[in-house]
Design an enzyme around this catalytic site. Structure first.
Site, PDB file in Angstrom:
ATOM      1  CG  HIS A   1      -2.089   1.132   1.190  1.00 62.32           C
ATOM      2  ND1 HIS A   1      -2.286   2.016   1.994  1.00 62.32           N
ATOM      3  CD2 HIS A   1      -2.968   1.230   0.391  1.00 62.32           C
ATOM      4  CE1 HIS A   1      -3.207   2.654   1.791  1.00 62.32           C
ATOM      5  NE2 HIS A   1      -3.857   2.028   0.563  1.00 62.32           N
TER       6      HIS A   1
ATOM      7  CE  LYS B   1      -1.131   5.272  -0.775  1.00 64.37           C
ATOM      8  NZ  LYS B   1      -1.611   4.233  -1.658  1.00 64.37           N
TER       9      LYS B   1
ATOM     10  CG  ASP C   1      19.118  11.264  -9.975  1.00 59.69           C
ATOM     11  OD1 ASP C   1      19.224  10.202 -10.589  1.00 59.69           O
ATOM     12  OD2 ASP C   1      19.280  12.516 -10.333  1.00 59.69           O
TER      13      ASP C   1
ATOM     14  CG  HIS D   1      -7.102   9.068  -0.803  1.00 59.76           C
ATOM     15  ND1 HIS D   1      -5.820   8.685  -0.926  1.00 59.76           N
ATOM     16  CD2 HIS D   1      -7.807   7.808  -0.720  1.00 59.76           C
ATOM     17  CE1 HIS D   1      -5.677   7.186  -1.051  1.00 59.76           C
ATOM     18  NE2 HIS D   1      -6.894   6.935  -1.048  1.00 59.76           N
TER      19      HIS D   1
ATOM     20  CE  LYS E   1      -4.116   7.036   2.276  1.00 58.86           C
ATOM     21  NZ  LYS E   1      -5.459   6.900   2.490  1.00 58.86           N
TER      22      LYS E   1
ATOM     23  CG  ASP F   1       1.803  19.186  21.117  1.00 55.61           C
ATOM     24  OD1 ASP F   1       0.479  19.154  20.932  1.00 55.61           O
ATOM     25  OD2 ASP F   1       2.504  18.785  21.918  1.00 55.61           O
TER      26      ASP F   1
END
Length: 430
Positions: A162, A164, A169, A338, A340, A345
């Site tokens: 899952h 991404k 380089d 979508h 996450k 603080d």
């Protein structure tokens, strides 16, 4: 007949009571007892806790920038266009369409120019990739691999990739909630373009991102990366950051540790945006604990636009309990939320692929950046206020129905400054 019916009612009620007691017990305790005593130094102790729980350390001298929604593709294309050595993809979703095809064409051109291009996708998330994109990439000289191909392992329904992750380089990295697909190409303000949060990073932490890619690459049969791929990252800014990976394991995953460490470090606020909010009981218990100690907990969740309607039903069933616990809950209106992200603080940010549900916490391969930097956190706060202007409050008191001014929630009262929290404050639970 009546006796059988009454017996059934009694057994059902008893089982329901036991289940409820089991749930309540897990929300109040759970296996993360070592954090129940609290991170007594708050955010200053996050690096130490992270190193001990996950083996990953915060490293200095990184530069970070937010690349939200379709902006992430423009930033990727710029980095790929300037690449001199290698381009690595480790992604759950890469589908045909404007963004996916355009990126594939650019990558093919760079491969023909002699760059090493390694592409790793999860076939369950990347529908259409094998039929339309894989062949052109391979013909151009790219190495293409599938993560735990269901054709070879038909019963591997958990443990999907899952993450991404894009590394260019070994010097520039991208992560967040994005997929390479049409729904991520917009501005987050219409149903066709999802709202998502992503980060571009340059600096020593990219070495950790490259190592995460390498581990998946080796698992799928790829060769060891050259040593030089881990030596190009250079100091680029002033932020401390770590890239933490999580795997499907029996026990406590790194996704659980990262989430709980961030929450237990909170002293004044924990603002969380998440796509799929179906928290395990220990996580729900940690969230419910914070408002009792003066922490401003806000949740920004999908509203009318959700690609899995069952999740909407489940998250809304939690609203009365969240409200009783002192939290404020908002639903994003224009499109699918979508992102996450977590803002804790004034300094701590978590951004990556981790959802607050059982899948991410226990059964999926995940990855996230943990960032300790006031400037990066302030940028996320500004984005939060912009998102709240497009959201509807669905739980929480009127006192929090309007966003406070930037920084208003982060200044402790004189009483708070005079009386720091004692060790063990997190252990006080009702």
């Amino acid at each position: 007949m009546i006796r059988s019916f009454a017996s059934g009612i009694a057994v059902g009620a008893a089982l329901g009571t036991l289940a409820r007691r089991w749930w309540d017990r897990r929300t109040r305790s759970g296996a993360l007892g070592s954090l129940r005593m609290g991170l007594t130094e708050g955010l200053d102790q996050v690096g130490l806790a992270l190193m001990q729980a996950t083996g990953v350390s915060l490293v200095d001298a990184n530069r970070l920038a937010w690349r939200d929604n379709g902006e992430v593709f423009d930033a990727m294309e710029e980095a790929i266009g300037a690449a001199r050595h290698s381009i690595h993809f480790d992604v759950y979703i890469w589908k045909p369409g404007k963004a996916g095809t355009r990126l594939a064409e650019l990558v093919c051109r760079r491969a023909r120019e002699g760059l090493a291009v390694r592409v790793l996708v999860d076939p369950m998330g990347s529908t259409g990739f094998d039929e339309e994109l894989s062949r052109p990439l391979r013909d151009a000289g790219c190495e293409v691999r599938y993560f735990r191909d269901p054709k070879k392992r038909p019963f591997t329904l958990t443990g999907r990739n899952h993450r991404k992750l894009v590394v260019v380089d070994g010097r520039v990295g991208f992560t967040g909630g994005f997929g390479i697909a049409p729904e991520w190409s917009g501005d987050g303000l219409s149903p066709d373009g999802w709202r998502d949060a992503n980060a571009e990073v340059e600096g020593p932490v990219v070495r950790q991102m490259q190592a995460a890619f390498a581990a998946h690459w080796l698992e799928t049969g790829g060769a060891l990366l050259p040593r030089a791929e881990f030596e190009r990252a250079r100091p680029a800014g002033g932020a401390r950051a770590a890239y933490v990976t999580s795997m499907d394991v029996v026990g406590l995953s790194h996704a659980r540790w990262v989430t709980h460490i961030a929450l237990m470090a909170a002293r004044r606020r924990a603002w969380i945006a998440n796509a799929y909010f179906v928290p395990p009981p220990e996580l729900l218990g940690a969230l419910l604990l914070l408002p009792r100690h003066g922490v401003d907990v806000r949740l920004l969740l999908p509203g009318p636009h959700q690609d899995h309607r069952t999740i909407t039903f489940l998250q809304r069933r939690l609203y009365p309990r969240l409200e009783r616990g002192g939290m404020s809950v908002y639903e994003y209106q224009p499109s699918m939320m979508h992102a996450k992200t977590m803002l804790v603080d004034d300094r701590l940010v978590v951004v990556g692929s981790i959802n607050l549900d059982y899948l991410s916490m226990e059964w999926l391969e995940e990855g996230c950046l943990v960032v300790d930097d006031r400037t990066f956190a302030a940028e996320l706060e500004r984005r939060w206020h912009a998102d709240l202007a497009h959201s509807r409050q669905v739980a929480g008191g009127r006192a929090r129905s309007e966003p406070r001014a930037v920084g208003a929630t982060t200044r402790p009262s004189p009483r708070e400054r005079e009386a720091p929290r004692p060790p063990g404050w997190v252990a006080d639970r009702g």
